[in-house]
Design a protein around this motif. Structure first.
Motif, short mmCIF file in Angstrom:
data_model
loop_
_atom_site.label_atom_id
_atom_site.label_comp_id
_atom_site.label_asym_id
_atom_site.label_seq_id
_atom_site.Cartn_x
_atom_site.Cartn_y
_atom_site.Cartn_z
N PRO A 81 8.60 2.73 2.61
CA PRO A 81 9.00 1.77 1.16
C PRO A 81 9.80 0.77 1.65
N GLU A 82 9.56 -0.50 1.05
CA GLU A 82 10.26 -1.61 1.25
C GLU A 82 11.78 -1.20 0.76
N LYS A 83 12.91 -1.96 1.46
CA LYS A 83 14.20 -1.80 0.93
C LYS A 83 14.52 -2.66 -0.15
N ASP A 84 15.40 -1.93 -1.07
CA ASP A 84 15.55 -2.75 -2.32
C ASP A 84 16.23 -4.16 -1.90
N THR A 85 15.71 -5.22 -2.24
CA THR A 85 16.25 -6.53 -1.84
C THR A 85 17.60 -6.63 -2.46
N GLN A 86 18.10 -6.31 -3.48
CA GLN A 86 19.47 -6.16 -3.98
C GLN A 86 20.57 -5.57 -3.12
N GLU A 92 0.80 -1.18 -0.02
CA GLU A 92 0.04 -0.09 0.04
C GLU A 92 0.82 1.20 0.08
N GLN A 93 0.50 2.24 -1.10
CA GLN A 93 1.33 3.26 -0.97
C GLN A 93 0.69 4.73 -0.96
N ARG A 94 -0.51 4.58 -0.66
CA ARG A 94 -1.52 5.79 -0.41
C ARG A 94 -1.63 6.04 1.00
N TRP A 95 -1.59 7.69 1.22
CA TRP A 95 -1.72 8.04 2.47
C TRP A 95 -3.08 7.69 3.17
N ILE A 96 -2.81 7.12 4.47
CA ILE A 96 -4.18 6.43 5.18
C ILE A 96 -4.60 7.59 6.32
N PRO A 97 -5.66 8.12 6.04
CA PRO A 97 -6.11 9.27 7.26
C PRO A 97 -6.18 8.76 8.53
N PHE A 98 -5.92 9.41 9.34
CA PHE A 98 -6.06 9.05 10.88
C PHE A 98 -7.60 9.61 11.14
N LYS A 99 -8.42 8.67 11.26
CA LYS A 99 -9.87 9.01 11.37
C LYS A 99 -10.18 8.48 12.80
#
Length: 137
Positions: free
Chosen positions: A125-130, A46-53
């Motif tokens: 973001p996930e770190k690059d596996t390489q 998931e790369q979208r912003w998730i609002p604190f509701k």
């Protein structure tokens, strides 16, 4: 992590295969598979912003936590998770690294108020596996 390929690259390879290596009946079946591939969920995080509701407290919640004004009602990070936070203070917005904790409530290590100053979050973001494989060498 397993090697992932682009969904679009896979679809293009299947279309190419349909055009050059199959009968019309076989190509029809592969085009059905292409439709199935297009409808699969993304393998990307998931790369979208998730609002604190927040939502109002129930009567039972008010009795248990009279100091609370509301309760978070959204997807939340894991306890201790490092995240990106959208912060809005006095009309100035910024994005910052932070850590989310749940210890008799929910709070950010930075001290920003969740839902008012900290308006949304997203996973790092996930770190690059390489890159991580190179550091293991």
């Amino acid at each position: 992590m397993q090697d992932l390929i682009s969904r679009q690259a896979a679809i293009e390879a299947l279309y190419d295969w349909c055009e050059h290596s199959m009968t019309d009946a076989e190509a029809w079946h592969i085009k059905q598979v292409i439709g199935d591939i297009k409808s699969l969920p993304s393998a990307q995080p998931e790369q979208r912003w998730i609002p604190f509701k927040t939502r109002p407290l129930t009567k039972e919640e008010k009795e248990e936590h009279p100091e609370w004004d509301g309760i978070l009602d959204c997807k939340l990070p894991d306890d201790g998770q490092r995240i990106l936070v959208n912060v809005s203070v006095r009309g100035h917005e910024s994005v910052q690294y932070d850590e989310f904790y749940t210890d008799d409530g929910s709070y950010l290590d930075s001290g920003y108020e969740i839902g008012t100053e900290a308006t949304a979050w997203r996973p790092l973001p996930e770190k690059d596996t390489q890159e991580s494989e190179k550091s293991d060498i």
